[in-house]
Design a protein around this motif. Structure first.
Motif, PDB file in Angstrom:
ATOM      1  N   ALA A   9       0.845  -1.188   0.000  1.00  0.00           N
ATOM      2  CA  ALA A   9       0.000   0.000   0.000  1.00  0.00           C
ATOM      3  C   ALA A   9       0.881   1.237   0.000  1.00  0.00           C
ATOM      4  O   ALA A   9       1.770   1.363   0.842  1.00  0.00           O
ATOM      5  N   VAL A  10       0.659   2.117  -0.941  1.00  0.00           N
ATOM      6  CA  VAL A  10       1.345   3.409  -0.957  1.00  0.00           C
ATOM      7  C   VAL A  10       0.411   4.376  -0.237  1.00  0.00           C
ATOM      8  O   VAL A  10      -0.661   4.716  -0.742  1.00  0.00           O
ATOM      9  N   ILE A  11       0.815   4.812   0.956  1.00  0.00           N
ATOM     10  CA  ILE A  11      -0.069   5.654   1.762  1.00  0.00           C
ATOM     11  C   ILE A  11       0.524   7.025   2.062  1.00  0.00           C
ATOM     12  O   ILE A  11      -0.115   7.856   2.678  1.00  0.00           O
ATOM     13  N   GLY A  12       1.720   7.249   1.621  1.00  0.00           N
ATOM     14  CA  GLY A  12       2.352   8.546   1.780  1.00  0.00           C
ATOM     15  C   GLY A  12       3.190   8.846   0.556  1.00  0.00           C
ATOM     16  O   GLY A  12       3.724   7.933  -0.078  1.00  0.00           O
ATOM     17  N   GLY A  30       4.366  -1.861  13.347  1.00  0.00           N
ATOM     18  CA  GLY A  30       4.411  -2.668  12.129  1.00  0.00           C
ATOM     19  C   GLY A  30       5.675  -2.414  11.320  1.00  0.00           C
ATOM     20  O   GLY A  30       6.604  -1.723  11.760  1.00  0.00           O
ATOM     21  N   GLN A  31       5.694  -2.969  10.136  1.00  0.00           N
ATOM     22  CA  GLN A  31       6.850  -2.816   9.252  1.00  0.00           C
ATOM     23  C   GLN A  31       6.584  -1.712   8.228  1.00  0.00           C
ATOM     24  O   GLN A  31       5.509  -1.654   7.635  1.00  0.00           O
ATOM     25  N   ILE A  32       7.555  -0.885   8.047  1.00  0.00           N
ATOM     26  CA  ILE A  32       7.524   0.137   7.000  1.00  0.00           C
ATOM     27  C   ILE A  32       8.703  -0.152   6.089  1.00  0.00           C
ATOM     28  O   ILE A  32       9.849  -0.208   6.544  1.00  0.00           O
ATOM     29  N   LEU A  61       6.615   9.879   5.140  1.00  0.00           N
ATOM     30  CA  LEU A  61       6.166   9.278   6.396  1.00  0.00           C
ATOM     31  C   LEU A  61       5.195  10.217   7.120  1.00  0.00           C
ATOM     32  O   LEU A  61       4.160   9.779   7.635  1.00  0.00           O
ATOM     33  N   GLU A  62       5.514  11.504   7.140  1.00  0.00           N
ATOM     34  CA  GLU A  62       4.607  12.478   7.747  1.00  0.00           C
ATOM     35  C   GLU A  62       3.284  12.531   6.989  1.00  0.00           C
ATOM     36  O   GLU A  62       2.215  12.604   7.592  1.00  0.00           O
TER      37      GLU A  62
END
Length: 177
Positions: A14-17, A120-122, A108-109
């Motif tokens: 998932a690309v969330i940032g 979790g893992q990033i 990340l922000e």
């Protein structure tokens, strides 16, 4: 089409940032606005401006020489301490790598994740071209100093180490490629 076509297989990402810095745009939103509005973000230079920067006459008179460049602003504002680098290490580092550190933190922000508290893992997936001119200059500078600085300069500037180095600095515990 059945829903089984979209079944989870355990390898989803998932690309969330998202973050980026571009000529004429300090972030992805400004970049998108520039694209939508067909805004020119390349800087064009006169012969006099180029002479002041040390461009020689032969090059200025070459019809293939393009008197333009994309300029990313605020390259000099890297906060070495924030990323746990010494000022000397930051000076040895390719400016593109410094900007990339900042973009990773901004992403990340943007995602709302603090890698130092998230359980979790990033992961971090990167790609970079070799900035041979910068690396050669940095290595020449290291050669004139201490020999131990040659390895340090290489590690700070080689694209092969970029993902793992930034992951280490930002406590990212997922895959780093």
């Amino acid at each position: 089409m059945s829903n089984s076509h979209y079944a989870n297989h355990g390898a989803e990402i998932a690309v969330i940032g998202m973050a980026g810095r571009f000529p004429g745009a300090k972030n992805v939103q400004e970049f998108w606005s520039n694209l939508k509005n067909a805004k020119e973000t390349i800087s064009f230079f006169t012969d006099e401006e180029l002479r002041e920067e040390g461009v020689n006459e032969e090059l200025l008179n070459d019809p293939r020489f393009v008197k333009a460049k994309g300029i990313v602003e605020d390259v000099d504002l890297f906060d070495a301490g924030f990323f746990d680098y010494t000022p000397k290490e930051a000076a040895m580092m390719d400016p593109q790598f410094r900007i990339f550190h900042e973009c990773v933190w901004t992403a990340l922000e943007d995602a709302g994740y603090d890698p130092f508290t998230y359980k979790g893992q990033i992961g971090l997936y990167t790609g970079a071209g070799l900035n041979a001119e910068w690396v050669l200059r940095a290595l020449q500078g290291a050669k004139h100093g201490e020999d131990s600085k040659t390895l340090e300069t290489a590690v700070l500037n080689m694209r092969d180490y970029m993902a793992t180095l930034i992951s280490y600095k930002l406590n990212l515990k997922g895959p780093s490629m």
